[in-house]
Design a protein around this motif. Structure first.
Motif, PDB file in Angstrom:
ATOM      1  N   ALA A 104      -0.583   0.657  -3.930  1.00  0.00           N
ATOM      2  CA  ALA A 104      -0.403   0.827  -5.370  1.00  0.00           C
ATOM      3  C   ALA A 104      -1.107   2.094  -5.844  1.00  0.00           C
ATOM      4  N   TRP A 105      -0.491   2.762  -6.781  1.00  0.00           N
ATOM      5  CA  TRP A 105      -1.084   3.930  -7.419  1.00  0.00           C
ATOM      6  C   TRP A 105      -1.635   3.537  -8.790  1.00  0.00           C
ATOM      7  N   PRO A 106      -2.568   4.331  -9.327  1.00  0.00           N
ATOM      8  CA  PRO A 106      -3.153   3.992 -10.632  1.00  0.00           C
ATOM      9  C   PRO A 106      -2.146   3.905 -11.776  1.00  0.00           C
ATOM     10  N   ASP A 107      -0.981   4.540 -11.638  1.00  0.00           N
ATOM     11  CA  ASP A 107       0.011   4.474 -12.720  1.00  0.00           C
ATOM     12  C   ASP A 107       0.863   3.209 -12.671  1.00  0.00           C
ATOM     13  N   GLY A 108       0.593   2.342 -11.691  1.00  0.00           N
ATOM     14  CA  GLY A 108       1.299   1.065 -11.626  1.00  0.00           C
ATOM     15  C   GLY A 108       2.430   1.009 -10.620  1.00  0.00           C
ATOM     16  N   THR A 109       2.845   2.146 -10.085  1.00  0.00           N
ATOM     17  CA  THR A 109       3.893   2.130  -9.068  1.00  0.00           C
ATOM     18  C   THR A 109       3.324   1.621  -7.741  1.00  0.00           C
ATOM     19  N   TYR A 110       4.196   1.111  -6.891  1.00  0.00           N
ATOM     20  CA  TYR A 110       3.739   0.548  -5.633  1.00  0.00           C
ATOM     21  C   TYR A 110       4.866   0.564  -4.606  1.00  0.00           C
ATOM     22  N   ARG A 111       4.451   0.366  -3.338  1.00  0.00           N
ATOM     23  CA  ARG A 111       5.384   0.178  -2.232  1.00  0.00           C
ATOM     24  C   ARG A 111       4.907  -0.978  -1.378  1.00  0.00           C
ATOM     25  N   MET A 112       5.838  -1.676  -0.750  1.00  0.00           N
ATOM     26  CA  MET A 112       5.480  -2.803   0.115  1.00  0.00           C
ATOM     27  C   MET A 112       6.175  -2.695   1.465  1.00  0.00           C
ATOM     28  N   VAL A 113       5.462  -3.144   2.510  1.00  0.00           N
ATOM     29  CA  VAL A 113       6.055  -3.280   3.840  1.00  0.00           C
ATOM     30  C   VAL A 113       5.616  -4.625   4.414  1.00  0.00           C
ATOM     31  N   HIS A 114       6.377  -5.133   5.383  1.00  0.00           N
ATOM     32  CA  HIS A 114       6.140  -6.459   5.931  1.00  0.00           C
ATOM     33  C   HIS A 114       5.930  -6.404   7.445  1.00  0.00           C
ATOM     34  N   GLY A 115       5.198  -7.381   7.956  1.00  0.00           N
ATOM     35  CA  GLY A 115       5.010  -7.525   9.395  1.00  0.00           C
ATOM     36  C   GLY A 115       4.924  -8.995   9.769  1.00  0.00           C
ATOM     37  N   ARG A 116       5.333  -9.327  10.985  1.00  0.00           N
ATOM     38  CA  ARG A 116       5.317 -10.719  11.440  1.00  0.00           C
ATOM     39  C   ARG A 116       5.091 -10.751  12.945  1.00  0.00           C
ATOM     40  N   CYS A 117       4.250 -11.666  13.404  1.00  0.00           N
ATOM     41  CA  CYS A 117       4.000 -11.849  14.835  1.00  0.00           C
ATOM     42  C   CYS A 117       4.174 -13.317  15.180  1.00  0.00           C
ATOM     43  N   GLU A 118       5.126 -13.609  16.075  1.00  0.00           N
ATOM     44  CA  GLU A 118       5.397 -14.983  16.498  1.00  0.00           C
ATOM     45  C   GLU A 118       4.509 -15.359  17.684  1.00  0.00           C
TER      46      GLU A 118
END
Length: 207
Positions: free
Chosen positions: A137-151
C-alpha cells in the motif's frame, strides 16, 4: 486516489515498511527481498501500533495492516496475512490462525488445538495448506495484492527448531521434513511466502 492499481510499481532500491512486529517474519522477508535492493524497516522498529485485524478474509486483513503502516509513516508498506488451512477442519484455523495461539501468542497452544480438533473430528485426512496474501500500500491509498499457496500435510508431534507459526507441524508436498526442520533458504523453495514474493518481485518492483 485509492483502490487497487495493478500497474503501480516500487522503484529499485526503495525503502518500505514491513507492517509486522514478528521478528521471524522480518528475517524471512528480508531474505526474500535480498536481491531487490529494497530496504525493509519494521513496524516494531518504528514503534507503530498494531491495527485491529477485523476483516473476514486474508485480503481484508492484509490491506488493513498495509494501509495503517503507510499512513503512519508516509512510506510504501508491505503487509501479509496468512493462515494455516486444514482440510478436515473445514480449512480452519484459516484467517483466525494467529488467534488460535491465544492472548500470549503461544504457538504450542495453537498447534495443540489443531491436533486435538483433528482427533475429535475422527478423520484420517491430513491435507493442509499455508495461504498468504501480500498487500503493498502507498500513503495515497492505492495498493496491489499478490497471492501464494503451499500444499502439504499436518504431522504430529511437532518437529524442528526453525521457522515460526505452524511450521513445526507442516510437511510441504514432495518433502519428508517439516518447515521448521528446514533452513530459511530451503523453506523458501516451497513456501507460500516464497511463491508470493516471486510474484511480488515480478509484478510490483521495477527491474
Amino acid at each position: 486516489m485509492s483502490g487497487e492499481d495493478t500497474t503501480r510499481r516500487l522503484a529499485h532500491g526503495a525503502e518500505i515498511v514491513l507492517a509486522s512486529h514478528n521478528a521471524g517474519k522480518l528475517r524471512e522477508f528480508a531474505l526474500l527481498l535480498g536481491t531487490s535492493g529494497i530496504t525493509v524497516r519494521s513496524a516494531a522498529e518504528l514503534n507503530l501500533p498494531e491495527p485491529v485485524e477485523d476483516a473476514d478474509s486474508f485480503e481484508g486483513n492484509a490491506l488493513i495492516k498495509a494501509r495503517a503502516a503507510a499512513t503512519a509513516t508516509g512510506l510504501p508498506a508491505l503487509a501479509d496475512d496468512s493462515g494455516f488451512c486444514v482440510v478436515a477442519l473445514d480449512n480452519r484455523p484459516g484467517v483466525y490462525s494467529a488467534r488460535w495461539a491465544g492472548p500470549e501468542r503461544d504457538m504450542s497452544v495453537a498447534m495443540g488445538r489443531v491436533e486435538r480438533e483433528l482427533a475429535e473430528a475422527g478423520s484420517d485426512d491430513r491435507r493442509a495448506a499455508f495461504v498468504v496474501v501480500l498487500c503493498l500500500a502507498w500513503p495515497d491509498g492505492t495498493y496491489r495484492m499478490v497471492h501464494g499457496r503451499c500444499e502439504g500435510t499436518v504431522s504430529f508431534p511437532a518437529q524442528g527448531e526453525h521457522g515460526h507459526g505452524y511450521d513445526p507441524i507442516f510437511i510441504p508436498k514432495g518433502e519428508t521434513r517439516t518447515f521448521a526442520q528446514m533452513s530459511e533458504t530451503e523453506k523458501n523453495r516451497f513456501s507460500h511466502r516464497g511463491q508470493a514474493m516471486e510474484r511480488f518481485l515480478a509484478d510490483c518492483v521495477t527491474r
